[in-house]
Design an enzyme around this catalytic site. Structure first.
Site, PDB file in Angstrom:
ATOM      1  CB  SER A 125      -0.584  -0.422   0.945  1.00 27.13           C
ATOM      2  OG  SER A 125      -1.181   1.335   1.631  1.00 27.13           O
ATOM      3  CE1 TYR A 149      -3.956  -2.305   5.173  1.00 23.20           C
ATOM      4  CE2 TYR A 149      -3.410  -0.172   5.573  1.00 23.20           C
ATOM      5  CZ  TYR A 149      -3.943  -1.776   4.301  1.00 23.20           C
ATOM      6  OH  TYR A 149      -3.548  -1.485   3.320  1.00 23.20           O
ATOM      7  CE  LYS A 153      -1.513  -5.054   3.159  1.00 24.36           C
ATOM      8  NZ  LYS A 153      -1.627  -5.824   2.325  1.00 24.36           N
ATOM      9  CG  ASP A 297      -7.306  11.487   5.979  1.00 24.98           C
ATOM     10  OD1 ASP A 297      -7.196  10.130   5.803  1.00 24.98           O
ATOM     11  OD2 ASP A 297      -9.093  11.162   6.313  1.00 24.98           O
TER      12      ASP A 297
HETATM   13  C1  UD1 Z   1      -7.268   4.512   3.534  1.00 26.30           C
HETATM   14  C2  UD1 Z   1      -6.218   4.128   3.879  1.00 26.30           C
HETATM   15  C3  UD1 Z   1      -4.951   3.265   3.576  1.00 26.30           C
HETATM   16  C4  UD1 Z   1      -5.128   2.177   2.724  1.00 26.30           C
HETATM   17  C5  UD1 Z   1      -7.068   2.009   2.256  1.00 26.30           C
HETATM   18  C6  UD1 Z   1      -7.013   1.503   2.360  1.00 26.30           C
HETATM   19  C7  UD1 Z   1      -6.154   5.894   5.987  1.00 26.30           C
HETATM   20  C8  UD1 Z   1      -5.199   6.603   6.298  1.00 26.30           C
HETATM   21  N1  UD1 Z   1      -5.401   5.000   5.226  1.00 26.30           N
HETATM   22  O1  UD1 Z   1      -6.716   5.719   2.411  1.00 26.30           O
HETATM   23  O2  UD1 Z   1      -3.824   2.669   3.847  1.00 26.30           O
HETATM   24  O3  UD1 Z   1      -4.467   1.648   2.502  1.00 26.30           O
HETATM   25  O4  UD1 Z   1      -7.922   3.447   3.420  1.00 26.30           O
HETATM   26  O5  UD1 Z   1      -9.027   1.118   1.680  1.00 26.30           O
HETATM   27  O6  UD1 Z   1      -6.841   5.342   6.752  1.00 26.30           O
HETATM   28  N2  UD1 Z   1     -12.543  10.552   3.245  1.00 26.30           N
HETATM   29  C9  UD1 Z   1     -13.659  11.774   3.371  1.00 26.30           C
HETATM   30  N3  UD1 Z   1     -15.147  11.118   4.258  1.00 26.30           N
HETATM   31  C10 UD1 Z   1     -15.774   9.554   3.896  1.00 26.30           C
HETATM   32  C11 UD1 Z   1     -14.262   8.414   3.707  1.00 26.30           C
HETATM   33  C12 UD1 Z   1     -13.172   9.479   2.798  1.00 26.30           C
HETATM   34  O7  UD1 Z   1     -13.833  13.279   2.971  1.00 26.30           O
HETATM   35  O8  UD1 Z   1     -16.643   9.826   4.913  1.00 26.30           O
HETATM   36  C13 UD1 Z   1     -11.750  11.510   2.312  1.00 26.30           C
HETATM   37  C14 UD1 Z   1     -10.563  11.249   3.493  1.00 26.30           C
HETATM   38  O9  UD1 Z   1     -10.492  12.097   3.953  1.00 26.30           O
HETATM   39  C15 UD1 Z   1      -9.514  10.993   2.237  1.00 26.30           C
HETATM   40  C16 UD1 Z   1     -10.109  10.484   1.102  1.00 26.30           C
HETATM   41  O10 UD1 Z   1     -11.646  11.218   1.717  1.00 26.30           O
HETATM   42  O11 UD1 Z   1      -8.746  11.543   1.960  1.00 26.30           O
HETATM   43  C17 UD1 Z   1      -9.975   8.876   0.740  1.00 26.30           C
HETATM   44  O12 UD1 Z   1     -10.048   8.726   1.843  1.00 26.30           O
HETATM   45  P1  UD1 Z   1     -10.582   6.779   1.880  1.00 26.30           P
HETATM   46  O13 UD1 Z   1     -11.465   6.215   1.121  1.00 26.30           O
HETATM   47  O14 UD1 Z   1     -10.572   6.731   3.380  1.00 26.30           O
HETATM   48  O15 UD1 Z   1      -9.132   6.363   1.806  1.00 26.30           O
HETATM   49  P2  UD1 Z   1      -7.150   6.268   1.757  1.00 26.30           P
HETATM   50  O16 UD1 Z   1      -7.799   7.056   3.681  1.00 26.30           O
HETATM   51  O17 UD1 Z   1      -6.827   7.364   1.317  1.00 26.30           O
END
Ligand code: UD1
Length: 340
Positions: A125, A149, A153, A297
């Site tokens: 990842s 998690y 990795k 984040d």
């Molecule tokens: C997350 C994990 C990453 C993992 C991946 C697996 C973290 C910091 N990273 O990635 O290690 O490999 O999931 O799937 O947790 N967001 C919103 N609202 C929501 C959900 C997400 O605004 O309800 C935003 C988050 O703040 C982020 C972006 O969407 O900026 C992507 O979020 P997400 O899909 O959860 O992925 P990551 O956090 O990048």
């Protein structure tokens, strides 16, 4: 060549099986249905027109895993997806993550060694980079993990690297950025259990009415629109990269026994851009609110994919629009099936 896919009924595993069969590989697969369903197998059979060779095996069960390898002949390589991936859950249940992700990988390596199988593709990842200056290439320093998690990795990559020094094993570790989207048939896709943590399943579940609204986690980041930036990669493009990684191992293209590749599009998109793209391609108006930042984040991350292009001959072909379209089609399919 025959490829064993661990975690083959999971999100990325299932899409990879489709692409492996399409490319002419024989495939066998194992899963323990901890975070997936047997119905995925039926849908894989429908998509591929092939009866998927499946056994229910839990990689934590070393004896069962060894027995599995003894009962199968002709496996040339393993693609190892079987793992837990929820960051928040890993904080609450670290032992579950270390046992399954790390312990399971050790069991797998032992069983492979006993069976004389020397090629493995590992699911890693971009989380290993933490907060880094994008575009992030494979030479970017790895930072201390911010969750159990993420740590699993990093530890698994180290174990694999050590094992290349101690044996004839060859490893390709693929560092995924943000996998999204679903197969065009809408027969397989991401199946989050409970409330999704990830952005795209939360968007589609909100649009279909399962969730009241989406919370955008922070709009005060130092980015053009204030929301976090990620590299969203279509799961089918990601699956195709695994075929390229298997060919890379089979054709001995590697210089080192341990190779690592970033898998992303090379483009960053903000949370608001993802929402706008979803609305534009589906015609749905998404209910969302701006909320506080989510702990852990990173502000922005996207990949440099030059190495994958140069050495694997792979790059993404599907746009963010296509990601949103297929995710929506998948969510609609789930609803039409009564979410079973
Ligand atoms: C997350 C994990 C990453 C993992 C991946 C697996 C973290 C910091 N990273 O990635 O290690 O490999 O999931 O799937 O947790 N967001 C919103 N609202 C929501 C959900 C997400 O605004 O309800 C935003 C988050 O703040 C982020 C972006 O969407 O900026 C992507 O979020 P997400 O899909 O959860 O992925 P990551 O956090 O990048």
């Amino acid at each position: 060549m025959k490829i064993l896919v661990t975690g083959g009924t999971g999100y990325i595993g299932s899409h990879t099986i489709v692409e492996l069969l399409k490319a002419g590989f024989d495939v066998c697969t194992i899963d323990n249905f901890d975070n997936s369903y047997p119905s995925v197998l039926e849908n894989l059979n429908k998509i591929t027109g092939t009866q998927i060779e499946f056994d229910e095996v839990d990689i934590r069960d070393k004896a069962a895993l060894k027995k599995y390898f003894q009962s199968k002949s002709g496996i040339d390589a393993v693609i190892h997806f079987a793992a837990n991936k929820a960051v928040g859950e890993s904080v609450a249940l670290p032992l579950k993550y270390y046992e399954n992700n790390v312990g399971g990988t050790i069991n797998l390596l032992e069983a492979m060694q006993e069976a004389g199988i020397n090629n493995i593709v590992f699911s890693s990842s971009c989380t290993v980079y933490g907060e880094a200056n994008p575009p992030v290439d494979e030479y970017t320093a790895i930072l201390p993990a911010t969750s159990p998690y993420g740590n699993t990795k990093q530890i698994c990559e180290e174990i694999l690297m050590d094992q290349t020094r101690a044996s004839d094993i060859k490893v390709v570790s693929l560092r995924y950025f943000n996998p999204v989207g679903a197969h065009e048939s809408a027969l397989i896709g991401e199946l989050p259990i409970g409330v999704p943590n990830n952005l795209v399943p939360f968007i589609t579940q909100t649009a279909i009415g399962k969730r009241e609204f989406l919370t955008v986690f922070g709009n005060d980041y130092p980015t053009p629109d204030g929301t976090c930036i990620r590299d969203y990669i279509h799961v089918v493009d990601l699956a195709i990269a695994h075929v390229a990684a298997i060919n890379y191992l089979a054709n001995k293209k590697y210089r080192d026994a341990f190779s690592v590749f970033n898998l992303g599009t090379g483009n960053g998109n903000s949370v608001l851009e993802v929402i706008q793209t979803f609305e534009a391609v589906t015609g749905e108006k998404l209910a969302y609110k701006i909320g506080g930042r989510r702990a852990g984040d990173v502000v922005q991350i996207y990949a440099s994919c030059d190495k994958a292009l140069k050495e694997l001959g792979w790059k993404t072909e599907r746009s963010l629009e296509e990601c949103m379209r297929s995710s929506w089609k998948w969510e609609q399919h789930l609803q039409s099936m009564g979410n079973k």
